[in-house]
Design a protein around this motif. Sequence first.
Motif, short mmCIF file in Angstrom:
data_model
loop_
_atom_site.label_atom_id
_atom_site.label_comp_id
_atom_site.label_asym_id
_atom_site.label_seq_id
_atom_site.Cartn_x
_atom_site.Cartn_y
_atom_site.Cartn_z
N GLU A 47 -1.45 -7.96 2.66
CA GLU A 47 -1.48 -6.86 1.68
C GLU A 47 -2.88 -6.27 1.54
O GLU A 47 -3.03 -5.06 1.40
CB GLU A 47 -0.97 -7.35 0.32
CG GLU A 47 0.51 -7.65 0.29
CD GLU A 47 1.38 -6.46 0.67
OE1 GLU A 47 1.10 -5.33 0.19
OE2 GLU A 47 2.33 -6.64 1.44
N ALA A 48 -3.90 -7.11 1.60
CA ALA A 48 -5.28 -6.62 1.54
C ALA A 48 -5.58 -5.75 2.75
O ALA A 48 -6.23 -4.70 2.65
CB ALA A 48 -6.26 -7.78 1.45
N TYR A 49 -5.09 -6.17 3.92
CA TYR A 49 -5.29 -5.38 5.13
C TYR A 49 -4.59 -4.03 5.03
O TYR A 49 -5.14 -2.99 5.38
CB TYR A 49 -4.78 -6.15 6.35
CG TYR A 49 -4.97 -5.41 7.65
CD1 TYR A 49 -6.23 -5.30 8.22
CD2 TYR A 49 -3.89 -4.82 8.29
CE1 TYR A 49 -6.41 -4.62 9.40
CE2 TYR A 49 -4.07 -4.13 9.48
CZ TYR A 49 -5.33 -4.03 10.03
OH TYR A 49 -5.52 -3.34 11.20
N THR A 50 -3.37 -4.04 4.50
CA THR A 50 -2.63 -2.79 4.31
C THR A 50 -3.38 -1.88 3.34
O THR A 50 -3.54 -0.67 3.61
CB THR A 50 -1.21 -3.08 3.78
OG1 THR A 50 -0.51 -3.86 4.75
CG2 THR A 50 -0.44 -1.80 3.51
N PHE A 51 -3.86 -2.42 2.23
CA PHE A 51 -4.62 -1.63 1.27
C PHE A 51 -5.89 -1.08 1.92
O PHE A 51 -6.24 0.09 1.76
CB PHE A 51 -4.96 -2.47 0.04
CG PHE A 51 -5.55 -1.68 -1.09
CD1 PHE A 51 -4.73 -1.04 -2.00
CD2 PHE A 51 -6.92 -1.59 -1.24
CE1 PHE A 51 -5.27 -0.29 -3.04
CE2 PHE A 51 -7.46 -0.85 -2.28
CZ PHE A 51 -6.64 -0.20 -3.19
N ALA A 52 -6.57 -1.93 2.68
CA ALA A 52 -7.81 -1.52 3.33
C ALA A 52 -7.58 -0.40 4.34
O ALA A 52 -8.34 0.58 4.39
CB ALA A 52 -8.47 -2.71 4.02
N THR A 53 -6.52 -0.51 5.13
CA THR A 53 -6.29 0.49 6.18
C THR A 53 -5.60 1.75 5.69
O THR A 53 -5.86 2.84 6.20
CB THR A 53 -5.47 -0.11 7.34
OG1 THR A 53 -4.23 -0.61 6.84
CG2 THR A 53 -6.24 -1.21 8.04
N GLU A 54 -4.74 1.63 4.70
CA GLU A 54 -3.97 2.80 4.25
C GLU A 54 -4.60 3.52 3.06
O GLU A 54 -4.37 4.72 2.88
CB GLU A 54 -2.54 2.38 3.91
CG GLU A 54 -1.77 1.94 5.13
CD GLU A 54 -0.34 1.52 4.83
OE1 GLU A 54 0.12 1.71 3.68
OE2 GLU A 54 0.33 1.00 5.75
N VAL A 55 -5.36 2.82 2.24
CA VAL A 55 -5.92 3.43 1.04
C VAL A 55 -7.43 3.64 1.17
O VAL A 55 -7.93 4.73 0.94
CB VAL A 55 -5.58 2.59 -0.22
CG1 VAL A 55 -6.19 3.22 -1.46
CG2 VAL A 55 -4.08 2.43 -0.38
N ILE A 56 -8.15 2.58 1.53
CA ILE A 56 -9.61 2.67 1.58
C ILE A 56 -10.11 3.34 2.85
O ILE A 56 -10.94 4.25 2.81
CB ILE A 56 -10.25 1.27 1.45
CG1 ILE A 56 -9.85 0.62 0.12
CG2 ILE A 56 -11.76 1.37 1.55
CD1 ILE A 56 -10.28 -0.83 -0.01
N GLY A 57 -9.61 2.90 4.00
CA GLY A 57 -10.10 3.39 5.29
C GLY A 57 -10.13 4.89 5.46
O GLY A 57 -11.12 5.44 5.96
#
Length: 127
Positions: A47-57
């Motif tokens: 979930e952290a990876y998804t947030f990092a790639t879809e929201v933050i990145g």
Amino acid sequence: MAEVNHFKADLRELEFELFEHFRMGGLLESKPYDHITEDDVRMILKEAYTFATEVIGPTMRVTDQQGCELTPDGVKVPQELHAVYKQYYESAWNSLTLGEEDGGQGAPRLLGVAVTELMSGANTAFS
């Protein structure tokens, strides 16, 4: 046109570090972390990876271009980060390692470091 995320991370490598190198499984067997399982940790990382790639990145380019500005009223950050911070707090990422008695999720700091690595890698300006 929506910004493209260029951040990538190897979750298997993070899992290897946590479970095989740092032996996090043993940590999860003892208090105060015995409410978290290895499956929970893997799900949190995903979930952290998804947030990092879809929201933050996707905010990396614009935040690099605009930068922050020190004003008499405080620090002004790019507008795109306002929504990211809102989602970050609504998703309770800020309380991952905070003790349950203080309203947090009570996860080990070791997991918090891995999550921070993902989010910082996606956009250091956000971190």
